[in-house]
Write a protein that holds these residues in place. Structure first.
Motif, short mmCIF file in Angstrom:
data_model
loop_
_atom_site.label_atom_id
_atom_site.label_comp_id
_atom_site.label_asym_id
_atom_site.label_seq_id
_atom_site.Cartn_x
_atom_site.Cartn_y
_atom_site.Cartn_z
N ARG A 1 23.16 20.65 -3.05
CA ARG A 1 21.77 20.32 -3.35
C ARG A 1 20.98 20.00 -2.08
NH1 ARG A 1 23.03 16.09 -8.03
NH2 ARG A 1 20.74 15.93 -8.17
N HIS A 2 21.59 20.23 -0.92
CA HIS A 2 20.92 20.02 0.37
C HIS A 2 20.28 18.63 0.46
CE1 HIS A 2 21.63 24.16 1.63
NE2 HIS A 2 21.32 24.51 0.38
N LEU A 3 21.02 17.63 0.03
CA LEU A 3 20.48 16.27 0.00
C LEU A 3 20.61 15.56 1.36
CD1 LEU A 3 21.86 15.09 -3.46
CD2 LEU A 3 19.49 15.66 -2.88
N ALA A 4 21.63 15.89 2.12
CA ALA A 4 21.88 15.18 3.37
C ALA A 4 21.31 15.96 4.55
CB ALA A 4 23.38 14.97 3.56
N HIS A 5 20.79 15.22 5.53
CA HIS A 5 20.32 15.85 6.77
C HIS A 5 21.42 15.94 7.82
CE1 HIS A 5 15.89 14.62 5.79
NE2 HIS A 5 16.25 15.73 5.19
N ALA A 6 22.31 14.97 7.82
CA ALA A 6 23.41 14.92 8.79
C ALA A 6 24.56 14.17 8.14
CB ALA A 6 22.98 14.22 10.07
N MET A 7 25.79 14.52 8.50
CA MET A 7 26.93 13.83 7.89
C MET A 7 28.09 13.77 8.89
SD MET A 7 28.31 13.96 4.02
CE MET A 7 28.76 15.67 3.75
N ILE A 8 28.90 12.73 8.74
CA ILE A 8 30.12 12.55 9.55
C ILE A 8 31.09 11.76 8.67
CG2 ILE A 8 29.33 10.36 10.57
CD1 ILE A 8 30.62 11.22 13.22
N LEU B 1 30.35 1.93 12.95
CA LEU B 1 29.43 1.75 14.07
C LEU B 1 29.60 2.87 15.08
CD1 LEU B 1 27.27 -0.19 15.01
CD2 LEU B 1 29.01 -1.51 16.21
N GLN B 2 30.85 3.17 15.41
CA GLN B 2 31.11 4.23 16.38
C GLN B 2 30.75 5.59 15.80
OE1 GLN B 2 34.48 3.90 19.08
NE2 GLN B 2 35.23 5.83 18.29
N ASP B 3 31.08 5.83 14.55
CA ASP B 3 30.80 7.15 13.97
C ASP B 3 29.31 7.36 13.75
OD1 ASP B 3 33.43 8.26 13.93
OD2 ASP B 3 33.94 6.90 12.31
N LEU B 4 28.60 6.29 13.36
CA LEU B 4 27.13 6.41 13.28
C LEU B 4 26.57 6.67 14.68
CD1 LEU B 4 24.47 6.35 11.73
CD2 LEU B 4 24.50 3.86 11.85
N GLY B 5 27.20 6.07 15.69
CA GLY B 5 26.81 6.34 17.08
C GLY B 5 26.95 7.81 17.43
N HIS B 6 28.07 8.43 16.99
CA HIS B 6 28.27 9.87 17.24
C HIS B 6 27.19 10.69 16.53
CE1 HIS B 6 31.99 9.05 19.18
NE2 HIS B 6 32.70 8.83 18.10
N LEU B 7 26.91 10.32 15.26
CA LEU B 7 25.90 11.05 14.50
C LEU B 7 24.52 10.92 15.19
CD1 LEU B 7 25.51 11.14 10.65
CD2 LEU B 7 23.53 10.60 12.08
N CYS B 8 24.21 9.69 15.65
CA CYS B 8 22.93 9.47 16.33
C CYS B 8 22.85 10.26 17.64
CB CYS B 8 22.73 7.98 16.61
SG CYS B 8 22.26 7.04 15.14
N ALA B 9 23.94 10.25 18.40
CA ALA B 9 23.95 10.97 19.68
C ALA B 9 23.71 12.46 19.43
CB ALA B 9 25.27 10.74 20.40
N ALA B 10 24.41 13.02 18.43
CA ALA B 10 24.24 14.44 18.13
C ALA B 10 22.84 14.75 17.62
CB ALA B 10 25.30 14.88 17.11
N SER B 11 22.24 13.80 16.92
CA SER B 11 20.90 14.00 16.34
C SER B 11 19.79 13.57 17.30
CB SER B 11 20.77 13.19 15.04
OG SER B 11 21.67 13.64 14.05
N LEU C 1 29.64 9.29 5.77
CA LEU C 1 28.42 8.64 6.26
C LEU C 1 27.37 9.72 6.40
CD1 LEU C 1 27.22 6.00 7.73
CD2 LEU C 1 27.92 7.15 9.84
N PHE C 2 26.23 9.55 5.74
CA PHE C 2 25.22 10.60 5.83
C PHE C 2 23.82 10.02 5.82
CE2 PHE C 2 23.82 10.63 1.38
CZ PHE C 2 24.89 10.03 0.73
N THR C 3 22.87 10.84 6.25
CA THR C 3 21.46 10.41 6.22
C THR C 3 20.70 11.34 5.27
OG1 THR C 3 20.38 11.82 7.89
CG2 THR C 3 21.76 9.99 8.71
N ALA C 4 19.67 10.77 4.64
CA ALA C 4 18.87 11.54 3.69
C ALA C 4 17.45 11.00 3.68
CB ALA C 4 19.49 11.45 2.29
N ALA C 5 16.53 11.83 3.28
CA ALA C 5 15.12 11.42 3.21
C ALA C 5 14.95 10.29 2.19
CB ALA C 5 14.25 12.61 2.82
N GLN C 6 13.96 9.43 2.44
CA GLN C 6 13.73 8.28 1.57
C GLN C 6 13.42 8.68 0.13
OE1 GLN C 6 10.98 5.36 3.12
NE2 GLN C 6 11.85 5.49 5.18
N ASP C 7 12.77 9.85 -0.03
CA ASP C 7 12.39 10.24 -1.39
C ASP C 7 13.58 10.75 -2.22
OD1 ASP C 7 12.81 12.74 -0.35
OD2 ASP C 7 10.69 13.30 -0.29
#
Lengths: 328, 328
Positions: free
Chosen positions: A205-212, A219-229, A268-274
């Motif tokens: 459903r293409h809900l996530a923008h990035a995932m790890i 903390l470290q894995d979100l750091g990796h996701l942030c660095a890549a993004s 761990l993933f990120t998605a739009a607020q809506d």
């Protein structure tokens, strides 16, 4: 019976008889290579478990160990939005190993693979001073690759399941504790849950923008996701999902293990607020807790953990590195 | 500098900078998985090298070790008529390892991969009690899969290069011998030749009916090929290709090591008799010796080795099994 009495080739012959037929496999275990057709985009990962480093024989059954060896690789495939398809298994086995133990290992591995629709197509086995398991897993991404890069400013940050249990479980195993809470977190270390349904829906459903996947601490894995993004992030510590056992063992407002403990194998993933309502529904239909733990900010703002009063927390140890001297 | 001083992530970051850009790789080292498109049929293999079992640090440079780790996997891909495409590397590394040694390992591995047109796309690294290298290699079979099955009655049996040198080289290393002949066979154990050109031509021109690589001794591997093809075979011992060093060290008419020694990583294939001239030309254009060592017979006739007078020879030990008690 010990493996040295049965021999490598008779063991592999027996194993081959156990593998279910799979029309996708042009050539499976038993030639120089396996042969498969892999349409679309293929994602590939490899991860290892080494006796004395990642596990001890007295902590786990071999069936659980086989299942975990598959799960830690499946976790990487799911984190790309992929479906596990084919596995290769490279085993180093002490000569004294009981054939029954190896059988149990394969039972756990093959059942976990089968649950995800994956087939074992190849491998090798050799003598080794300790049990060493290296898995390569392939997956197919029907709906596109869900990479670490792709998070946007304002995205919510979500995590499946609960955090820190596996690290705590490892500590309980090391300390030899066996009360009910300790047993619960030990099981989380020994048998990570494969978040198959959530990953599938997020991808389809293409809900996530990035995932790890969370393997080295959130903390470290979100750091990796942030660095890549090329982004920063804020984690709200009080929103971190902590299991009852975690809270029993460590008390409330103890976030350090949840932030830095390894081997949770949650997504761990990120998605739009809506998408908040949709993701809430997904948690229900997939029977998997999904918790919003923070949000994405601009890269210049870095990665912050906020305490209950909104001020930044200091975190004792930022995740896991196999080789650094400061490893505890 | 020791790896524990540099740390895992800085090392991997440095490594990533060294990897050449490759348009085939959608996502390489640095995400949860690599992502690639794999059109046609993909062949896959995995093989491991474990310190104290497959090698000793004092025998080899790390550059040679890296090249061999690639070569033993490439050998399986070539034996299917495939072109190596993508590699994944799972490393277990003692904490005390020097970063310079790891660099040398990667140098050898990456150079060997690059020579075959293959790219390193993923891997993992963890602490381990000894150096452990597990490689997964993928290949593409443009001209169809060249399996072990497919040999026909009357086929000639061919082998590339010379046989038994690697096993003899291992013995020389164990015995600490260093005369000229010993050095030559040691090099054959430490640096197997990748028979890329021969494999490519055999596949492209559909010259071979069945193929396998010689890793466990030609007798055992021909046995595997015959079993898969439901055939038997006759090997003429006097026709076995023996290097000058082999003959210097063991004397003439000493075929046992050539028949049963492991790790030669030569190609063994069968072809129709009317291809003899073509295969002779292929040996010339590829600058690789190709020797006819016997022929395929019906399965009921079994696998026989004939001596100079045409009568069957008894062979002391039929190849290599990692786990059998009778291992010498």
């Amino acid at each position: 019976m010990k493996l040295r009495d049965l021999g490598e080739f008779p063991f592999l012959h027996r194993l081959r008889e156990r593998l279910p037929a799979d029309p996708r496999v042009l050539l499976g275990v038993g030639d120089d290579c396996a042969a498969v057709a892999l349409p679309g985009t293929t994602v590939l990962t490899t991860d290892a478990m080494i006796e004395g480093v990642h596990f001890r024989r007295e902590w786990t059954t071999l069936t659980m160990l086989g299942a975990k060896a598959f799960a830690i690789n499946a976790s990487d495939i799911l984190a790309m939005g992929g479906d596990p398809t084919f596995a290769l298994l490279s085993l180093g086995v002490p000569q004294e190993t009981e054939v029954e133990d190896l059988d149990a290992f394969f039972e756990g591995f093959l059942r976990a693979a089968s649950d995800c629709g994956a087939a074992l197509i190849g491998g090798n086995m050799s003598a080794a001073p300790c049990l060493m398991i290296s898995v390569t897993l392939l997956g197919q991404t029907v709906h596109g690759v869900l990479a670490r890069a792709g998070a946007r400013v304002g995205d919510d940050v979500y995590v499946t399941g609960t955090l820190g249990d596996a690290a705590l479980g490892l500590r309980m195993l090391q300390e030899g504790r066996s009360d009910a809470a300790a047993e619960q977190v030990k099981a989380r270390f020994l048998c990570p849950t494969i978040r198959f349904a959530v990953s599938r829906e997020l991808a389809a459903r293409h809900l996530a923008h990035a995932m790890i996947d969370v393997s080295d601490g959130v903390l470290q894995d979100l750091g990796h996701l942030c660095a890549a993004s090329r982004m920063g992030a804020v984690i709200d510590a009080p929103s971190l999902p902590l299991s009852e056992s975690y809270q029993t063992l460590l008390g409330k407002n103890q976030w350090n293990t949840a932030l830095t403990g390894g081997e949770d194998y949650e997504l761990l993933f990120t998605a739009a607020q809506d998408q908040r309502e949709t993701i809430g529904q997904l948690a229900q239909t997939s029977h998997c807790p999904i918790t919003r733990i923070g949000h994405i900010v601009a890269q210049a703002e870095g990665l912050t953990v906020r305490g209950p009063d909104g001020t930044p927390l200091t975190v004792a140890r930022a995740g896991f590195d196999h080789f650094r001297q400061d490893r505890k």
